[in-house]
Design an enzyme around this catalytic site. Structure first.
Site, short mmCIF file in Angstrom:
data_model
loop_
_atom_site.label_atom_id
_atom_site.label_comp_id
_atom_site.label_asym_id
_atom_site.label_seq_id
_atom_site.Cartn_x
_atom_site.Cartn_y
_atom_site.Cartn_z
N ASN A 191 0.72 -1.16 -0.20
CA ASN A 191 0.04 0.07 0.04
C ASN A 191 0.96 1.33 -0.09
O ASN A 191 1.16 1.94 -0.96
CB ASN A 191 -1.05 -0.17 1.11
CG ASN A 191 -1.71 1.22 1.43
OD1 ASN A 191 -2.06 1.93 0.08
ND2 ASN A 191 -2.49 1.43 2.47
N CYS A 192 1.15 1.63 1.25
CA CYS A 192 2.01 2.87 1.39
C CYS A 192 3.16 2.76 2.06
O CYS A 192 3.35 1.97 2.94
CB CYS A 192 0.85 3.98 1.76
SG CYS A 192 0.10 3.35 3.22
N SER A 237 -2.25 6.97 6.82
CA SER A 237 -2.20 6.26 8.12
C SER A 237 -1.07 6.23 8.76
O SER A 237 0.28 6.55 7.93
CB SER A 237 -2.58 4.56 7.31
OG SER A 237 -1.28 4.38 6.45
N TYR A 276 -7.65 2.38 11.70
CA TYR A 276 -7.29 3.61 10.90
C TYR A 276 -8.27 4.37 10.60
O TYR A 276 -9.27 3.72 9.76
CB TYR A 276 -6.52 2.84 9.61
CG TYR A 276 -6.28 3.80 8.12
CD1 TYR A 276 -5.75 4.83 8.39
CD2 TYR A 276 -7.04 3.05 7.17
CE1 TYR A 276 -5.62 5.55 6.98
CE2 TYR A 276 -6.57 3.90 5.96
CZ TYR A 276 -6.18 4.97 5.86
OH TYR A 276 -5.75 5.74 4.58
N GLY A 316 -12.68 15.94 3.60
CA GLY A 316 -11.03 15.90 3.08
C GLY A 316 -11.03 15.48 1.48
O GLY A 316 -9.76 15.39 0.92
N ASN A 319 3.08 0.01 4.94
CA ASN A 319 1.61 -0.73 5.12
C ASN A 319 1.47 -1.76 4.19
O ASN A 319 1.38 -1.57 2.83
CB ASN A 319 0.65 0.68 5.13
CG ASN A 319 -0.98 0.10 5.43
OD1 ASN A 319 -1.50 -0.52 4.45
ND2 ASN A 319 -1.07 -0.14 6.86
N MET A 349 1.86 8.11 6.58
CA MET A 349 2.20 7.68 5.08
C MET A 349 1.50 8.60 4.06
O MET A 349 0.49 9.35 4.48
CB MET A 349 2.18 6.40 5.13
CG MET A 349 3.22 5.65 5.55
SD MET A 349 2.93 3.57 5.69
CE MET A 349 1.90 3.76 7.11
N CYS A 363 -0.98 8.03 2.44
CA CYS A 363 -2.51 7.73 2.51
C CYS A 363 -2.98 8.20 4.01
O CYS A 363 -4.18 7.92 4.15
CB CYS A 363 -2.83 5.92 2.39
SG CYS A 363 -1.77 5.00 3.63
N GLU A 421 -12.89 8.95 1.09
CA GLU A 421 -13.28 9.37 -0.11
C GLU A 421 -14.62 8.58 -0.57
O GLU A 421 -15.71 8.70 -0.11
CB GLU A 421 -12.18 9.16 -1.41
CG GLU A 421 -10.88 10.18 -0.79
CD GLU A 421 -9.72 10.33 -2.17
OE1 GLU A 421 -10.25 9.50 -3.02
OE2 GLU A 421 -8.90 11.12 -1.79
#
Length: 709
Positions: free
Chosen positions: A172-173, A394, A547, A687, A413, A390, A392, A552
């Site tokens: 992921n990130c 998190s 988290y 956001g 992550n 990160m 994202c 979105e």
């Protein structure tokens, strides 16, 4: 009464007619002498029912039928039944990508086109990535995931994030270990990149690293800018040596210093411009600009603190100015995202770097960024440590190396699974016992889904992404070495997300979670989720985190699924969206200070990711109020941002409110542009910064379903 355990884990009432029909259909396919009599069919049924089991798996029932047919020496019939059973399985797992891929090419796949606001789904390079994503999602649903996880995702019980990349061994990130890569060099495309000798070169290398990293993972990345301070000083020393050798004693020390600082500022400006323009003009292999966050943290014990302060100031100045679009108008770039750290020396209380914070506030007012992290509150929540989330948003959980030192950069992550809290409340119908039972069942399901993510990465070799695993972004493993040691012992994280704490509280208590009665329930739910991640971590040794950050389109997806299944429910599905994580519902009347104070109590529980925001009207004319909020953030909440109601037209550069014309369309009052894709209507409260779009009811829903016209 006998219950049957379906392939997706559901338990349903036993129905003998389904067995009879299945055998009869196989019977019809064979010759008369190969058939079994009706009497023997019912004998098979009776043999299943007489076993005395309370529950039986559907696969076990089918195995018994096959065995009984074989015992009757009806081998052709048994084979036909097996084929029938297999064909039914294939129907369940039928490929469904044709329509979704063709709709992508025709630009009519609404769900995919809106899923990621950072991707332009019309251009060829992005479509190539999205087409591959559709194939990955299909294989993930049909083959890679257990059927009960796939079904839970489809029914909105949970959301298995980024299934469009699950087919590959990528994660992921991350927090890039940019210090190691700059200080010790790296390798890209088989070419050695040595440690830079100047700030300008360091900035160029950093953007190349960012692009390479983004192309081999699917989430965001963050870079700590303070590691560039060393290279700005190298440039200063280079210029001082140059002018000293050139002029010697012929000029005064003051004039020498002026020459040095002038040249240094030119390089500082060019280097920061390189970062900004490269990130916004590069396109990674997934068809978008790198999803990168710059972490702006000035630490007074850093020997390069003065240089870091200069870099942070210039980054904010250039973001304040913006970047010219194709019309030559200065606009707000989507990337890099900026996070500015508030500490004792810059929290607008007489600190050395307060002047930079004032610039940050101006930048937030005009360009929506930076976001703010309070070093004071973060130290309370993370054992005295301050570090970036990160890309994202998190956060990693604390981890110490063999020397007992905390390590943040070079970690990542593994993936995210999010839980639909309102759906549990809808099904429970106010019954607390039923609610907690369902919550436990679904928490267990989320754990299983997260373990699928972990298991999928196990055995991955460093060769999959050399920039990550071999050349310093995450580690410096050997070629052909497994990454497994970086998946265990809490080094990397797995995230449990959650949506709709407000709605589930309203369903179960009748009041908002801002009401004392609702707050008690909401905190209890949050603590149970946090306890789950802590328990998983203790039992498995893996780094789980809770988290809660902007998700979105997921807020919409869950609400849309539940609306279709359960109908219109006041203050829940009727809004068309669910409130993200622990956030206060956008319709509640609450001032900015109270909102931050209320939400701060959830941030330390949701330590794997937490951000709060407030909407400030006319921010550009409210700088004193924003500065007061920044002071408040430092003392009261770990991570926060400002939103506004300021609109923008990318066609002509108009910087004011976009109007609704007589035809009901958005229209720029200056150039009369009606293309909503070229407007940045930033009336947002969750956001989300993506494009505006139309909902299914042809109602304008502006940037994350805030304004319903």
């Amino acid at each position: 009464m006998l219950r049957v355990i379906k392939r997706d884990g559901r338990r349903v009432a036993y129905d003998r007619n389904k067995i009879v029909v299945a055998i009869q259909k196989a019977n019809d396919e064979v010759e008369a002498h190969e058939r079994i009599s009706e009497e023997k069919i019912y004998n098979i049924v009776a043999s299943i029912e007489n076993r005395g089991n309370d529950e039986m798996a559907v696969e076990d029932i089918q195995d018994i039928i096959e065995q009984k047919l074989m015992a009757e020496r009806k081998f052709v019939l048994a084979k036909t039944y097996i084929i029938y059973r297999y064909s039914r399985e294939m129907v369940r797992k039928a490929n469904t990508t044709d329509e979704s891929i063709m709709s992508l090419i025709k630009n009519s796949n609404k769900d995919v086109m809106e899923e990621n606001s950072n991707k332009n789904a019309i251009i060829a390079s992005t479509q190539r990535d999205l087409i591959a994503g559709e194939v990955s999602k299909d294989l993930t649903r049909r083959i890679l995931l257990p059927e009960k996880i796939s079904k839970a995702h489809e029914e909105g019980i949970l959301h298995f994030h980024d299934a469009d990349y699950f087919l590959q061994s990528i994660f992921n990130c991350c927090l890039i270990d940019i210090k190691d890569m700059l200080d010790n060099g790296t390798v890209m495309n088989g070419k050695l990149i040595e440690s830079p000798k100047s700030f300008q070169v360091a900035c160029t290398i950093m953007t190349q690293i960012i692009s390479a990293v983004a192309s081999s993972q699917y989430g965001g990345q963050s870079v700590d800018i303070r590691h560039l301070g060393k290279y700005l000083r190298k440039s200063r020393e280079k210029y001082r040596t140059h002018y000293t050798e050139k002029y010697g004693d012929r000029i005064s020390e003051d004039l020498l210093n002026q020459f040095v600082e002038d040249r240094l500022y030119d390089e500082l400006k060019s280097g920061v411009q390189t970062i900004q323009y490269q990130i916004n003009t590069l396109m990674t292999t997934n068809g978008q600009s790198p999803f990168v966050t710059l972490f702006l943290n000035i630490t007074e014990d850093d020997k390069y603190a003065d240089e870091v302060a200069m870099i942070v100031e210039e980054i904010l100045r250039q973001r304040l100015e913006g970047i010219k679009n194709e019309k030559g108008v200065y606009v707000t770039p989507a990337f890099p995202k900026l996070i500015y750290v508030l500490d004792e020396h810059n929290c607008l209380q007489g600190g050395k770097y307060d002047y930079i914070t004032k610039l940050a506030v101006q930048c937030s007012a005009k360009r929506m960024y930076p976001d703010y992290i309070s070093a004071k509150k973060m130290r309370e929540n993370y054992e005295g440590e301050v570090f970036s989330c990160m890309g994202c948003r998190s956060f990693l959980s604390p981890w110490k190396d063999e020397n007992g030192k905390y390590k943040w950069e070079g970690r990542f992550n593994q993936g995210v699974v999010s839980l639909n809290l309102p759906q549990i409340g809808i099904i429970a119908k106010g019954n607390m016992e039923r609610f907690w039972q369902l919550l436990e069942e679904r928490i267990a399901l989320c754990f299983e889904a997260l373990m699928c993510r972990h298991t999928a990465l196990e055995g991955t070799l460093s060769n999959v992404s050399p920039i990550h695993w071999q050349y310093g972004a995450i580690a410096r493993l050997k070629k052909g070495e497994s990454i497994d040691k970086l998946l265990h012992d809490g080094y990397s994280t797995l995230s449990l997300g959650y949506i709709g704490l407000y709605e589930v509280t309203k369903l179960m208590t009748g009041v908002s979670h801002t009401d004392p009665k609702g707050t008690e329930f909401a905190l209890k739910v949050m603590k149970r989720l946090r306890n789950a991640t802590d328990t998983w971590k203790e039992n498995t040794g893996l780094g789980f985190g809770l988290y809660g950050t902007p998700a979105e389109s997921l807020c919409y997806r869950f609400a849309r699924i539940d609306m279709k299944r359960f109908g219109c429910i006041k203050d829940v599905t009727d809004k068309g969206y669910y409130t993200n994580s622990y956030h206060v519902d956008v319709r509640e009347e609450i001032d900015a200070f109270s909102k931050f104070t209320f939400e701060s109590q959830f941030q330390n529980i949701s330590s794997g990711g937490a951000i709060s925001y407030v909407e400030i009207p006319n921010m550009r004319h409210n700088l004193p109020a924003l500065e007061e909020l920044v002071k408040f953030i430092y003392n009261n909440i770990q991570y926060a941002e400002f939103n506004t109601k300021s609109d923008y037209c990318h066609e002509c550069g108009y910087d004011g409110e976009i109007i609704i014309n007589d035809e009901g369309d958005w229209e720029c009052p200056q150039c009369h542009n009606k293309d909503h894709a070229k407007m940045n209507v930033t009336r947002r409260t969750c956001g989300y910064l993506g494009e505006n779009f139309w909902n299914e009811g042809k109602t304008k829903e502006i940037n994350a379903r805030v304004l319903h016209i």
